[in-house]
Design an enzyme around this catalytic site. Structure first.
Site, PDB file in Angstrom:
ATOM      1  N   HIS A  43     -16.278 -63.815  17.344  1.00 44.81           N
ATOM      2  CA  HIS A  43     -17.188 -64.410  16.596  1.00 44.81           C
ATOM      3  C   HIS A  43     -16.958 -65.677  16.161  1.00 44.81           C
ATOM      4  O   HIS A  43     -17.921 -66.541  14.913  1.00 44.81           O
ATOM      5  CB  HIS A  43     -18.743 -63.205  15.745  1.00 44.81           C
ATOM      6  CG  HIS A  43     -17.603 -63.125  13.742  1.00 44.81           C
ATOM      7  ND1 HIS A  43     -17.284 -64.307  13.596  1.00 44.81           N
ATOM      8  CD2 HIS A  43     -17.695 -62.451  13.566  1.00 44.81           C
ATOM      9  CE1 HIS A  43     -16.564 -64.218  12.228  1.00 44.81           C
ATOM     10  NE2 HIS A  43     -16.777 -62.176  12.036  1.00 44.81           N
ATOM     11  N   HIS A  95     -20.178 -50.424   7.438  1.00 43.82           N
ATOM     12  CA  HIS A  95     -20.822 -52.376   7.536  1.00 43.82           C
ATOM     13  C   HIS A  95     -21.952 -51.857   8.504  1.00 43.82           C
ATOM     14  O   HIS A  95     -21.184 -51.417   9.642  1.00 43.82           O
ATOM     15  CB  HIS A  95     -19.290 -52.567   7.681  1.00 43.82           C
ATOM     16  CG  HIS A  95     -19.646 -53.507   7.979  1.00 43.82           C
ATOM     17  ND1 HIS A  95     -20.659 -55.154   7.676  1.00 43.82           N
ATOM     18  CD2 HIS A  95     -18.672 -54.741   8.357  1.00 43.82           C
ATOM     19  CE1 HIS A  95     -20.208 -55.978   7.823  1.00 43.82           C
ATOM     20  NE2 HIS A  95     -19.609 -56.235   8.111  1.00 43.82           N
ATOM     21  N   GLU A  98     -22.396 -54.719   9.804  1.00 39.65           N
ATOM     22  CA  GLU A  98     -21.763 -56.222  11.615  1.00 39.65           C
ATOM     23  C   GLU A  98     -21.520 -55.076  12.911  1.00 39.65           C
ATOM     24  O   GLU A  98     -21.033 -54.153  12.667  1.00 39.65           O
ATOM     25  CB  GLU A  98     -20.728 -57.044  11.261  1.00 39.65           C
ATOM     26  CG  GLU A  98     -20.735 -57.774  11.970  1.00 39.65           C
ATOM     27  CD  GLU A  98     -19.589 -58.813  11.484  1.00 39.65           C
ATOM     28  OE1 GLU A  98     -18.436 -58.690  10.404  1.00 39.65           O
ATOM     29  OE2 GLU A  98     -19.628 -60.110  11.858  1.00 39.65           O
ATOM     30  N   ASP A 158     -19.155 -55.301  14.903  1.00 43.34           N
ATOM     31  CA  ASP A 158     -18.182 -54.338  15.628  1.00 43.34           C
ATOM     32  C   ASP A 158     -18.388 -53.797  15.236  1.00 43.34           C
ATOM     33  O   ASP A 158     -17.874 -52.328  15.829  1.00 43.34           O
ATOM     34  CB  ASP A 158     -17.580 -55.435  15.002  1.00 43.34           C
ATOM     35  CG  ASP A 158     -17.209 -55.820  13.655  1.00 43.34           C
ATOM     36  OD1 ASP A 158     -17.660 -55.744  13.164  1.00 43.34           O
ATOM     37  OD2 ASP A 158     -15.943 -56.239  13.846  1.00 43.34           O
ATOM     38  N   HIS A 161     -17.600 -57.739   3.499  1.00 44.26           N
ATOM     39  CA  HIS A 161     -17.817 -59.374   3.524  1.00 44.26           C
ATOM     40  C   HIS A 161     -19.389 -59.643   3.447  1.00 44.26           C
ATOM     41  O   HIS A 161     -20.210 -61.077   3.605  1.00 44.26           O
ATOM     42  CB  HIS A 161     -16.834 -60.338   4.026  1.00 44.26           C
ATOM     43  CG  HIS A 161     -17.236 -60.011   5.899  1.00 44.26           C
ATOM     44  ND1 HIS A 161     -17.488 -60.762   6.620  1.00 44.26           N
ATOM     45  CD2 HIS A 161     -17.193 -59.074   6.617  1.00 44.26           C
ATOM     46  CE1 HIS A 161     -17.925 -60.395   7.990  1.00 44.26           C
ATOM     47  NE2 HIS A 161     -17.779 -59.323   7.825  1.00 44.26           N
ATOM     48  N   ASP A 215     -13.277 -53.104   6.466  1.00 44.57           N
ATOM     49  CA  ASP A 215     -13.271 -54.501   7.442  1.00 44.57           C
ATOM     50  C   ASP A 215     -11.824 -54.615   6.433  1.00 44.57           C
ATOM     51  O   ASP A 215     -10.437 -55.784   6.991  1.00 44.57           O
ATOM     52  CB  ASP A 215     -14.186 -55.349   7.083  1.00 44.57           C
ATOM     53  CG  ASP A 215     -14.967 -55.545   7.733  1.00 44.57           C
ATOM     54  OD1 ASP A 215     -14.005 -55.453   9.490  1.00 44.57           O
ATOM     55  OD2 ASP A 215     -15.720 -56.101   8.053  1.00 44.57           O
ATOM     56  N   TYR A 222      -6.751 -62.284   9.010  1.00 47.53           N
ATOM     57  CA  TYR A 222      -7.966 -61.722   9.039  1.00 47.53           C
ATOM     58  C   TYR A 222      -8.331 -62.160   7.380  1.00 47.53           C
ATOM     59  O   TYR A 222      -9.332 -61.940   7.229  1.00 47.53           O
ATOM     60  CB  TYR A 222      -7.596 -60.059   9.268  1.00 47.53           C
ATOM     61  CG  TYR A 222      -9.665 -59.464   9.043  1.00 47.53           C
ATOM     62  CD1 TYR A 222      -9.654 -59.022  10.107  1.00 47.53           C
ATOM     63  CD2 TYR A 222      -9.877 -59.324   8.360  1.00 47.53           C
ATOM     64  CE1 TYR A 222     -10.694 -58.266  10.072  1.00 47.53           C
ATOM     65  CE2 TYR A 222     -10.564 -58.210   7.931  1.00 47.53           C
ATOM     66  CZ  TYR A 222     -11.650 -58.214   9.102  1.00 47.53           C
ATOM     67  OH  TYR A 222     -13.164 -58.017   9.765  1.00 47.53           O
ATOM     68  N   HIS A 260     -10.303 -52.501  11.282  1.00 47.45           N
ATOM     69  CA  HIS A 260      -9.215 -53.254  12.420  1.00 47.45           C
ATOM     70  C   HIS A 260      -8.552 -52.743  12.191  1.00 47.45           C
ATOM     71  O   HIS A 260      -7.710 -52.640  11.022  1.00 47.45           O
ATOM     72  CB  HIS A 260      -9.712 -55.112  12.080  1.00 47.45           C
ATOM     73  CG  HIS A 260     -11.370 -54.843  12.722  1.00 47.45           C
ATOM     74  ND1 HIS A 260     -11.511 -54.915  13.271  1.00 47.45           N
ATOM     75  CD2 HIS A 260     -11.929 -55.393  11.618  1.00 47.45           C
ATOM     76  CE1 HIS A 260     -12.640 -55.442  13.366  1.00 47.45           C
ATOM     77  NE2 HIS A 260     -13.049 -55.398  12.599  1.00 47.45           N
TER      78      HIS A 260
HETATM   79 FE1  FEO Z   1     -17.342 -57.029   8.663  1.00 50.69          FE
HETATM   80 FE2  FEO Z   1     -14.999 -56.558  11.143  1.00 50.69          FE
HETATM   81  O1  FEO Z   1     -17.363 -56.478  10.779  1.00 50.69           O
END
Ligand code: FEO
Length: 387
Positions: free
Chosen positions: A24, A78, A80, A82, A145, A164, A192, A223
Site C-alpha cells: 500500500h 485486524h 485491514e 491483507d 495500528h 501485525d 516493518y 507477516h
Molecule cells: Fe495492518 Fe498486515 O495489516
C-alpha cells in the site's frame, strides 16, 4: 500441499506473496506473507485470513487438513484487507462459523467492508473462547495500528497470535526464525516497524507490557516468520524501537540539481565520519524512502540537503519530509543544508519542516550560492565534526 505445523494440531495455512514490491505505497524487497492459523480442537478455529486474491489458496491449504465447512470460529484480529480480504470466501465455505472480532471497532470495520450479514461475535479485552483442550484469550491492541486491532493468546500452547505486531515482510517456504537467516528477519522487522508502526510507539509499549505478562513459547505474527527460538530478541527490538533509543548513526539525505548540494552532502558525511559517527548517504533520486525510514528508527542524526527549485524545495525532498512527518520519528537531531542560485528558500523550508517533525536542530541552516568553494566545504565539514 505441504502442511506447515506450528505445534501438533496447529497449522500455518497462510500464503506467501513472493513478488509484492509495493505494500500500500511503501516499498518492500522480498514480498510478504499473509499468515493465517488453523487450530484443530473439539472446536476448529481459523485465526485471520489472507489478501483476497489468495482466498482459493487459503481454502486449499485448510482443505488439506480439514473440510473448511467444519470451522467453528473465524477470528479477525485486524480488519485491514491483507488479513480480512478472504473473509467472504471463508465464511461462504464455513457456513456454521461465528466471526469473532473486537468490540466496538472490529465489527464497525468488518461491516463497513463486508456487510452486516455474518454471524458476528464481538469480544472485549480479556474475553475467552474455549475450543476444548485449548482456550483463546483476546487482548486489545487498539491503534496498533488500526482502531480494531487485537491479538489472540492461547495459554495451553503458549502461542501469541500477534497479527501485525512483530511482523516482517520476509518471504520463505520455512516458517520459523530458527530455519532462516535471523539478522535479515530482524532487519526486515525493523523495516516493518519503521513504515507501519513508528507512529504508534506508545501503543507498542502497552503491547510489550501485555506480552511481558504472558507465558510464551511462540509469537506468531501475521507477516513473515514465526518467532520461536528468538521471540525475546524481537520483543527487545520493539522495546528499543518504541523507546526511541538511538545509535550514533547519521543519515545524510539530499536531492541535487547540478551537484552542488551533493558536494555539500558528501562533506557533511565527512564531518560525521571525522567525529566517529556511522554515516549513511542517500541520494533521493535513486534511494528509497522506505529504506531510509528503516534506518531512521535507530539513527540519531538526520541531515537533509535540498537545492532551491522555483523558490521551493524539490518534489523528492517534499516527499521525504511528508513521509517523515506522517511517521513521526522521535528523538532525532538534525539540520538543513543546500545550494541555491538567487532565492535560497529551500534550506529554510527544510529547516522549518524538520522542526515541525520534532527534530532538534543542532546546526543553523547552511546555504551556499551556486557552487561551494573548497573553503566553504571545509567549513561545513568542520561544523558537522564539532556537533
Ligand atoms: Fe495492518 Fe498486515 O495489516
Amino acid at each position: 500441499m505441504n502442511k506447515k505445523v506450528v505445534k501438533p494440531g496447529i497449522y500455518s495455512v497462510g500464503v506467501v506473496d513472493w513478488n509484492l514490491r509495493s505494500f500500500h505505497g511503501y516499498s518492500i524487497h522480498k514480498g510478504t506473507t499473509y499468515n493465517a492459523y488453523l487450530i484443530m480442537d473439539e472446536k476448529i478455529a481459523l485465526i485471520d485470513t489472507v489478501k483476497a486474491p489468495f482466498a482459493e489458496e487459503l481454502l486449499d491449504r485448510i482443505s488439506a487438513i480439514v473440510d473448511p465447512a467444519k470451522i467453528d470460529y473465524v477470528i479477525s484480529n485486524h480488519v485491514e484487507m491483507d488479513h480480512s480480504g478472504s473473509i467472504p470466501a471463508v465464511m461462504n465455505a464455513a457456513k456454521n462459523a461465528e466471526l469473532i472480532t473486537s468490540a466496538p471497532n472490529g465489527i464497525k470495520g468488518l461491516t463497513a467492508h463486508y456487510g452486516a450479514d455474518y454471524p458476528y461475535r464481538e469480544v472485549k479485552a480479556g474475553d475467552t473462547i474455549s475450543l476444548g483442550k485449548r482456550t483463546l484469550t483476546f487482548i486489545g491492541t487498539p491503534m496498533l495500528h488500526w482502531p480494531d486491532n487485537m491479538i489472540t493468546y492461547c495459554p495451553e500452547e503458549k502461542i501469541l497470535f500477534s497479527n501485525d505486531a512483530f511482523g516482517q515482510h520476509y518471504t520463505s517456504n520455512y516458517i520459523f526464525d530458527d530455519e532462516i537467516d535471523l539478522p535479515t528477519a530482524l532487519y526486515d522487522a525493523q523495516g516493518y516497524y519503521a513504515n507501519i508502526l513508528m507512529p504508534f510507539g506508545s501503543q507498542v509499549k502497552k503491547a510489550i507490557s501485555a506480552v511481558e505478562g504472558l507465558d510464551i513459547e511462540i509469537i506468531a505474527p501475521s507477516h513473515g516468520i514465526l518467532w520461536r527460538s528468538h521471540w525475546k530478541d524481537i520483543v527487545e527490538k520493539y522495546r528499543q524501537f518504541s523507546g526511541e533509543e538511538t545509535e550514533d548513526t547519521a543519515l545524510v539525505i539530499y536531492d541535487t540539481m547540478w551537484h552542488s548540494t551533493e558536494k555539500m552532502a558528501r562533506r557533511v558525511a565527512e564531518g560525521f565520519d571525522k567525529r566517529g559517527t556511522k554515516v549513511l548517504l542517500y541520494d533521493l533520486s535513486v534511494c528509497d524512502l522506505s529504506d531510509i525510514m528503516t534506518e531512521m528508527v535507530t539513527a540519531r542524526y538526520v541531515a537533509v540537503g535540498c537545492p532551491t527549485l522555483d523558490n521551493q524545495i524539490t518534489p523528492r525532498t517534499g516527499a521525504l519530509l511528508t513521509y517523515m512527518k506522517g511517521l513521526g520519528p522521535k528523538g532525532k537531531k538534525g539540520f538543513a543544508f543546500g545550494s541555491y542560485g538567487w532565492g535560497g528558500q529551500s534550506i529554510d523550508i527544510v529547516n522549518k519542516e524538520l522542526l515541525a517533525i520534532g527534530v532538534e536542530i543542532v546546526l543553523d541552516p547552511m546555504k551556499i550560492k551556486y557552487i561551494p568553494s573548497k573553503e566553504q566545504l571545509e567549513e561545513i565539514e568542520n561544523k558537522v565534526a564539532s556537533i
